[in-house]
Design a protein around this motif. Structure first.
Motif, short mmCIF file in Angstrom:
data_model
loop_
_atom_site.label_atom_id
_atom_site.label_comp_id
_atom_site.label_asym_id
_atom_site.label_seq_id
_atom_site.Cartn_x
_atom_site.Cartn_y
_atom_site.Cartn_z
N LEU A 163 -101.26 -48.07 39.33
CA LEU A 163 -101.71 -49.33 39.91
C LEU A 163 -102.50 -49.09 41.19
CD1 LEU A 163 -98.74 -51.77 39.29
CD2 LEU A 163 -101.11 -52.07 38.56
N SER A 164 -102.10 -48.11 41.99
CA SER A 164 -102.85 -47.78 43.20
C SER A 164 -104.27 -47.34 42.85
CB SER A 164 -102.15 -46.65 43.98
OG SER A 164 -100.92 -47.10 44.46
N HIS A 165 -104.37 -46.51 41.83
CA HIS A 165 -105.69 -46.05 41.39
C HIS A 165 -106.50 -47.21 40.81
CE1 HIS A 165 -108.61 -44.12 38.65
NE2 HIS A 165 -108.76 -43.34 39.70
N ALA A 166 -105.85 -48.06 40.02
CA ALA A 166 -106.55 -49.22 39.43
C ALA A 166 -107.08 -50.14 40.53
CB ALA A 166 -105.60 -49.99 38.50
N LEU A 167 -106.29 -50.32 41.58
CA LEU A 167 -106.73 -51.16 42.69
C LEU A 167 -107.91 -50.53 43.42
CD1 LEU A 167 -106.43 -53.59 44.54
CD2 LEU A 167 -104.61 -52.36 45.74
N ALA A 168 -107.85 -49.22 43.64
CA ALA A 168 -108.97 -48.53 44.31
C ALA A 168 -110.25 -48.65 43.50
CB ALA A 168 -108.61 -47.06 44.55
N VAL A 169 -110.16 -48.49 42.19
CA VAL A 169 -111.34 -48.59 41.33
C VAL A 169 -111.84 -50.03 41.26
CG1 VAL A 169 -112.23 -48.19 39.00
CG2 VAL A 169 -110.71 -46.52 40.04
N ALA A 170 -110.94 -50.99 41.25
CA ALA A 170 -111.34 -52.41 41.25
C ALA A 170 -112.08 -52.75 42.55
CB ALA A 170 -110.13 -53.31 41.07
N ASP A 171 -111.60 -52.20 43.67
CA ASP A 171 -112.28 -52.43 44.94
C ASP A 171 -113.66 -51.78 44.94
OD1 ASP A 171 -112.21 -53.46 47.72
OD2 ASP A 171 -112.34 -51.32 48.21
N TYR A 172 -113.75 -50.58 44.38
CA TYR A 172 -115.05 -49.92 44.24
C TYR A 172 -115.99 -50.79 43.39
CZ TYR A 172 -118.66 -47.02 42.23
OH TYR A 172 -119.88 -46.56 41.79
N SER A 173 -115.48 -51.35 42.32
CA SER A 173 -116.30 -52.19 41.44
C SER A 173 -116.83 -53.41 42.19
CB SER A 173 -115.47 -52.62 40.22
OG SER A 173 -116.24 -53.43 39.37
N ARG A 174 -115.98 -54.01 43.02
CA ARG A 174 -116.42 -55.15 43.83
C ARG A 174 -117.51 -54.72 44.80
NH1 ARG A 174 -115.76 -55.99 48.81
NH2 ARG A 174 -114.07 -54.49 48.97
N ARG A 175 -117.32 -53.59 45.47
CA ARG A 175 -118.33 -53.10 46.42
C ARG A 175 -119.63 -52.72 45.72
NH1 ARG A 175 -116.46 -48.45 48.73
NH2 ARG A 175 -114.64 -48.40 47.42
N PHE A 176 -119.53 -52.19 44.50
CA PHE A 176 -120.71 -51.87 43.72
C PHE A 176 -121.52 -53.14 43.44
CE2 PHE A 176 -122.74 -51.71 39.54
CZ PHE A 176 -123.55 -50.59 39.67
N GLN A 192 -98.76 -54.78 42.18
CA GLN A 192 -98.22 -53.57 42.78
C GLN A 192 -97.09 -53.89 43.76
OE1 GLN A 192 -100.87 -51.33 45.34
NE2 GLN A 192 -100.04 -49.41 44.54
N ALA A 193 -97.29 -54.90 44.60
CA ALA A 193 -96.29 -55.25 45.61
C ALA A 193 -95.03 -55.84 45.00
CB ALA A 193 -96.89 -56.22 46.62
N SER A 194 -95.18 -56.68 43.99
CA SER A 194 -94.01 -57.37 43.45
C SER A 194 -93.24 -56.54 42.44
CB SER A 194 -94.42 -58.69 42.80
OG SER A 194 -95.20 -58.46 41.66
N ALA A 195 -93.92 -55.70 41.71
CA ALA A 195 -93.24 -54.97 40.63
C ALA A 195 -92.70 -53.62 41.06
CB ALA A 195 -94.18 -54.81 39.45
N ARG A 225 -114.90 -63.09 41.27
CA ARG A 225 -113.88 -62.75 40.26
C ARG A 225 -113.29 -61.37 40.54
NH1 ARG A 225 -111.12 -66.00 38.83
NH2 ARG A 225 -110.45 -64.73 37.09
N LYS A 226 -114.09 -60.46 41.03
CA LYS A 226 -113.59 -59.11 41.34
C LYS A 226 -112.67 -59.14 42.56
CE LYS A 226 -117.51 -56.88 39.16
NZ LYS A 226 -117.25 -55.62 38.50
N ARG A 227 -112.95 -60.01 43.51
CA ARG A 227 -112.04 -60.18 44.65
C ARG A 227 -110.69 -60.69 44.16
NH1 ARG A 227 -116.62 -62.66 48.20
NH2 ARG A 227 -117.28 -60.79 49.29
N THR A 228 -110.74 -61.64 43.23
CA THR A 228 -109.51 -62.17 42.66
C THR A 228 -108.76 -61.07 41.90
OG1 THR A 228 -110.48 -64.37 42.49
CG2 THR A 228 -108.56 -63.93 41.10
N ALA A 229 -109.48 -60.25 41.16
CA ALA A 229 -108.85 -59.14 40.42
C ALA A 229 -108.14 -58.19 41.39
CB ALA A 229 -109.88 -58.40 39.59
N CYS A 230 -108.79 -57.86 42.49
CA CYS A 230 -108.16 -56.99 43.50
C CYS A 230 -106.88 -57.63 44.02
CB CYS A 230 -109.12 -56.69 44.64
SG CYS A 230 -110.47 -55.59 44.20
N HIS A 231 -106.94 -58.91 44.30
CA HIS A 231 -105.77 -59.62 44.80
C HIS A 231 -104.63 -59.60 43.76
CE1 HIS A 231 -103.48 -62.48 47.15
NE2 HIS A 231 -103.36 -63.25 46.09
#
Length: 166
Positions: A108-121, A156-159, A144-150
């Motif tokens: 999940l940490s990696h997925a979040l990092a890649v999602a943030d990269y996608s938003r910045r891209f 990650q935080a809840s689970a 939508r990508k900001r929402t995905a990151c959130h």
């Protein structure tokens, strides 16, 4: 801007390349989320559903880009739909199943990092976009990508608590 011809095939102008680049990015994102959905399925079905939903969003963004390309008469620059079955991993892709909380947390940490990269891209694409219609579409994608990151942060935080260090 006229197309540059090399041999018998015309090279798309930079605006066309931006559309192609955005489409390829969303297609890769879709495949990544589908793989993550499969990886989380055995042990974390709620996370698997989130990843599947994020993959569907990528698919919808790809379809929106294809519709824009069609509207702008640029469809020939986008790749044809893949012929393989949508649940088969692509060449070189290997799906690993999540087996414990530590692996889930790291994934999940990696997925979040890649999602943030996608938003910045996408933000960078907007900055240099030369097609007003693509600019508007990318602006919607960024939200939508900001929402995905959130959502990924919440998952990650809840689970999962950070794995204890040995």
């Amino acid at each position: 801007m006229p197309a540059i011809t090399f041999g018998t095939r015309a090279r798309p102008c930079p605006s066309d390349e931006q559309l192609l680049l955005a489409h390829e990015h969303e297609s890769r994102e879709m495949e990544r989320y589908r793989g993550l959905a499969l990886s989380f399925l055995p042990t974390q079905p709620h996370v698997s559903r989130l990843m599947a939903a994020l993959g569907i969003e990528c698919e919808q963004r790809s379809a929106a880009l294809e519709a824009l390309a069609e509207q702008l008469k640029l469809r020939q620059y986008l790749p044809a739909a893949p012929s393989r079955h949508p649940t088969q991993p692509g060449a070189g892709q290997l799906h690993l199943f999540i087996t414990d909380d530590a692996m889930a947390f790291l994934t999940l940490s990696h997925a979040l990092a890649v999602a943030d990269y996608s938003r910045r891209f996408s933000e960078l694409m907007v900055r240099y976009c030369q097609l007003p219609a693509l600019d508007a579409l990318l602006a919607q994608f960024i939200e939508r990508k900001r929402t995905a990151c959130h959502l990924l942060e919440e998952a990650q935080a809840s689970a999962y608590a950070a794995p204890a260090r040995a």
